[in-house]
Design an enzyme around this catalytic site. Structure first.
Site, PDB file in Angstrom:
ATOM      1  N   GLU A  61       0.854  -1.079  -0.229  1.00 57.66           N
ATOM      2  CA  GLU A  61      -0.031   0.022  -0.091  1.00 57.66           C
ATOM      3  C   GLU A  61       0.920   1.148  -0.059  1.00 57.66           C
ATOM      4  OE1 GLU A  61      -3.244   0.256  -0.012  1.00 57.66           O
ATOM      5  OE2 GLU A  61      -3.536   2.459   0.800  1.00 57.66           O
ATOM      6  N   ASP A  62       1.698   1.314   0.864  1.00 59.04           N
ATOM      7  CA  ASP A  62       2.372   2.614   1.169  1.00 59.04           C
ATOM      8  C   ASP A  62       3.944   2.654   0.403  1.00 59.04           C
ATOM      9  OD1 ASP A  62       0.328   3.207   2.681  1.00 59.04           O
ATOM     10  OD2 ASP A  62       1.426   2.668   4.432  1.00 59.04           O
TER      11      ASP A  62
END
Ligand code: MN
Length: 753
Positions: A89-90
């Site tokens: 996700e990051d």
């Protein structure tokens, strides 16, 4: 570049050591290797990134992994996935990278976690859709949901550092969705903590107040518990039972909830004692037997409240909870709840689903456990392509919260249903086809309707008929999401069928008349059959409500511009002991309904032969559709229609009983009827224009004649109107009554025009 200071490195190491010490299922060398590999990747990926609190980001995944390991009890793969749950996700890592390094299983869990992150952003319907997606991952791997819950728990524990509006948003979602989900998965401790934390941020004052009250009364409560427990401890020890006894602490949230819903004082709730006995069972004796043995020892000391025994040992709750609950009279004359559980039951109660896995091999029964069944149910709901996200969410939440009943099939199998479930719900629970074909049920061998509300312990047998089909009313007879969605899809399929059948019938009827279906043609047909759309026409033709026999006539006729409702009369010539249906056709030449004088005789066509008759509306009472009416058959074979309550009609009936025919309004034919209303009120400027506006705003009404008088400030008027039925008229009267200054509106039955 040095992205981590020495202090940060030290802090990270502390958290990591703590994780490894609290990780009973990653002590094997290969498991430890896996966890360390995941940690190194995540640590590298998040390097230099800080949380809002200022600490290195990696602390968050480590803490999530710790919850997964020690509070949920999952193994190395889940811990590795938890460590990497924010990586895709990051950071720049992809799912493919994870798969290459860790294999497909972990990659798919991380992928699932990535997909459901940010689930609750944007508008509510999107939120619902996302929640649905999140639950869809149940079909892949329950660990995705469990790790997501751990993630949410850690975010709640560290919510302090976020801005207030974010705190409120996250706390709101937590109480709305995550806590119920944790409850459903049997994660009692996590559910409780989520609830408490949510309360803390939503109502900080209330939270602190209750917390203080608990601290203050703790000593007194412990004294009570000790006094109550002592005799039990002695007795169980005499019987060589290995056990622990605890006063069950109540959560802040549950106390607050009780104060809210039951409207009682804190003391009343908190002083209600509850204790829990957890025993280590003897081998080779069923745990159930041992539970009841302890129950019997306790009730030798304290008297039980007979209607308060809860036996979740014989039939566990749907979330897997097992225990024996009893309420007994304590030494101070107050009721005390006693929960009796084996060590295994206790672990399931505290840690939920994960504990089930641990004990799965021990469990000698081959039956799938209740939670497996629940997941299966959710899956069935989700796989229904018809289900709409918001609707689904509502029903799902309903199913999350409702308490359950357990009923039996004729063969003695148990089925768990939400409280309030009906015999029809049960039918759908067995199979959607059984539900669709159900016509009734036998509950405990007694015949009951499908809407019958089941009670725990009922034995239910469904009676089916192959010709049966669900109807729209069936929806009101069920509570489960499964039954609702099954009925909806059956109805949809049925409608589709009917529309198709009707479409073919309409098209072939038009073809037979040599007419091409066109929008011009439908413009004529639709109002004639009092339908609003082609689909409605097809559907009604398909189901036989509309018969196309007079299609030719309709197409020849000039139709009025307005949508109008057609009415007809159905006669029952009781004196002839014969029931004929007659249809009333209008004469063709008129094109404006307001010109019609409806009290001229009209043609009546009998459906069986071509013999014709006519009817008149009696001037003494001027009945309109919706009124109860009777007919008087004249010597010329005309029928005069009176209101059933008309004095004149009653006089005729008494004299010419053999000439009375019963008459009933039927839908679908004839135009308008004349009615007169009388209006009285206080005169004022503009009242007339308002009156006219109200009447002309009523779509189905035309004014024929109007008379107004005004004297000494009093306004008096009568209006003759063409209406289609009594409800048109009543609507109009209601709306006229609303005009300022009008204080009396009456229908006048007897009038001459
Ligand atoms: Mn996270």
């Amino acid at each position: 570049m040095n992205l981590q200071t020495e202090d940060e490195k030290k802090l990270i190491q502390q958290h990591l050591d703590d994780l490894l010490q609290n990780c009973p299922r990653c002590q094997k060398e290969e498991d430890l290797k896996l966890v360390m590999k995941a940690f190194n990747l995540a640590n590298e990926a998040h390097k230099g990134v800080k949380r809002k609190s200022g600490e290195p980001y990696i602390i968050h995944p480590i803490e999530v992994a710790k919850i997964v390991a020690s509070e949920i009890g999952l193994g190395a793969k889940a811990i590795a996935s938890a460590l990497m749950h924010d990586v895709v996700e990051d950071t720049d890592y992809t799912v493919d990278d994870i798969e290459r390094l860790f294999g497909p299983k972990i990659a798919s869990i991380v992928d699932g976690l990535t997909k459901i992150s940010g689930v609750f952003d944007a508008n509510s319907s999107l939120q619902a859709e996302n929640f649905r997606k999140m639950l869809l991952t149940l079909t892949d791997d329950i660990r995705v949901i469990l790790i997501k819950l751990a993630d949410r728990l850690h975010n709640m524990r560290t919510l302090d550092s976020l801005a207030l509006h974010k705190q409120l948003k996250i706390a709101g979602e937590t109480i709305y969705l995550y806590a119920p989900l944790a409850h459903r998965l049997g994660l009692y401790n996590i559910k409780s903590e989520l609830e408490d934390l949510s309360l803390k941020y939503r109502y900080p004052k209330v939270y602190e107040e209750i917390k203080e009250l608990i601290t203050d009364s703790e000593k007194r409560r412990m004294q009570h518990i000790n006094r109550f427990s002592l005799p039990i401890i002695q007795k169980l020890e005499e019987n060589n039972i290995d056990f622990e006894i605890n006063g069950r602490p109540k959560s802040i949230y549950s106390i607050w909830k009780k104060i809210q819903t039951k409207n009682v004082a804190f003391e009343d709730i908190y002083d209600l004692l509850a204790i829990r006995i957890v025993f280590n069972p003897y081998p080779h004796i069923p745990e159930k037997t041992q539970c009841w043995h302890i129950y019997s020892l306790i009730t030798d000391i304290y008297k039980p409240k007979p209607d308060r025994i809860r036996d979740w040992v014989s039939t566990p709750k749907a979330n897997g909870y097992e225990a024996l609950h009893a309420t007994v009279m304590g030494p101070n004359g107050q009721w005390v709840e006693v929960q009796i559980r084996s060590r295994r039951m206790d672990e399931i109660a505290e840690r939920g689903f994960a504990a089930h896995w641990k004990y799965k091999d021990v469990d000698t029964t081959t039956q799938e456990n209740e939670l497996d069944k629940w997941i299966k149910r959710v899956r069935e709901m989700l796989e229904n392509p018809e289900s709409n996200a918001l609707e689904f969410l509502d029903e799902f939440k309903l199913n999350l919260f409702s308490s359950e009943i357990v009923v039996f099939t004729p063969k003695g199998e148990t089925k768990t249903l939400p409280k309030g479930a009906t015999a029809l719900d049960f039918a759908y629970e067995i199979h959607s086809e059984i539900g669709n074909k159900a016509i009734g049920a036998k509950v405990n061998h007694k015949l009951v309707p499908l809407s019958y509300k089941l009670n725990s312990g009922d034995q239910v047998e469904v009676i089916t008929a192959s010709t049966q089909k669900p109807v729209i009313e069936s929806l009101a007879q069920v509570v489960t999401a499964k039954a609702k969605s099954a009925i909806k899809s059956a109805l949809k399929a049925e409608t589709k069928n009917r529309i198709e059948k009707g479409r073919q019938a309409v098209e072939s009827a038009l073809t037979a008349l040599g007419i091409q279906p066109s929008s011009r043609v439908f413009k004529k047909i639709l109002p004639a059959y009092d339908v609003l759309s082609k689909d409605e026409l097809y559907s009604k033709v398909g189901s036989g409500i509309i018969v196309l026999t007079d299609l030719k006539k309709i197409l020849k006729k000039n139709t009025p511009n307005k949508w109008i409702r057609y009415w007809g009369l159905q006669f029952n010539k009781t004196n002839l002991r014969k029931k004929d249906k007659r249809h009333i056709d209008l004469e063709d030449e008129d094109d404006n309904q307001a010109k019609f004088d409806f009290r001229k005789p009209y043609l009546l066509t009998e459906s069986t032969d071509t013999q014709s008759a006519s009817y008149l509306v009696a001037k003494c009472c001027n009945p309109i559709p919706g009124d109860e009416v009777i007919g008087y058959l004249t010597e010329e074979e005309n029928v005069i229609i009176h209101k059933a309550t008309c004095a004149e009609a009653i006089r005729i009936m008494s004299q010419y009983g053999n000439r009375i025919v019963t008459a009933k309004w039927t839908t679908h034919k004839i135009l308008s009827f004349l009615a007169r209303i009388e209006i009285k009120g206080m005169d004022r400027i503009g009242i007339l224009s308002e009156l006219i506006k109200v009447i002309s705003d009523e779509l189905q009404v035309n004014i024929r004649k109007l008379s107004i008088e005004s004297h000494d400030g009093i306004f008096e008027s009568w209006i003759d109107l063409y209406v289609h039925n009594i409800s048109d008229l009543n609507n109009l009267i209601m709306n006229v009554m609303k005009i300022k200054g009008i204080d009396n509106v009456n229908r006048i039955e007897k009038f001459d025009d």
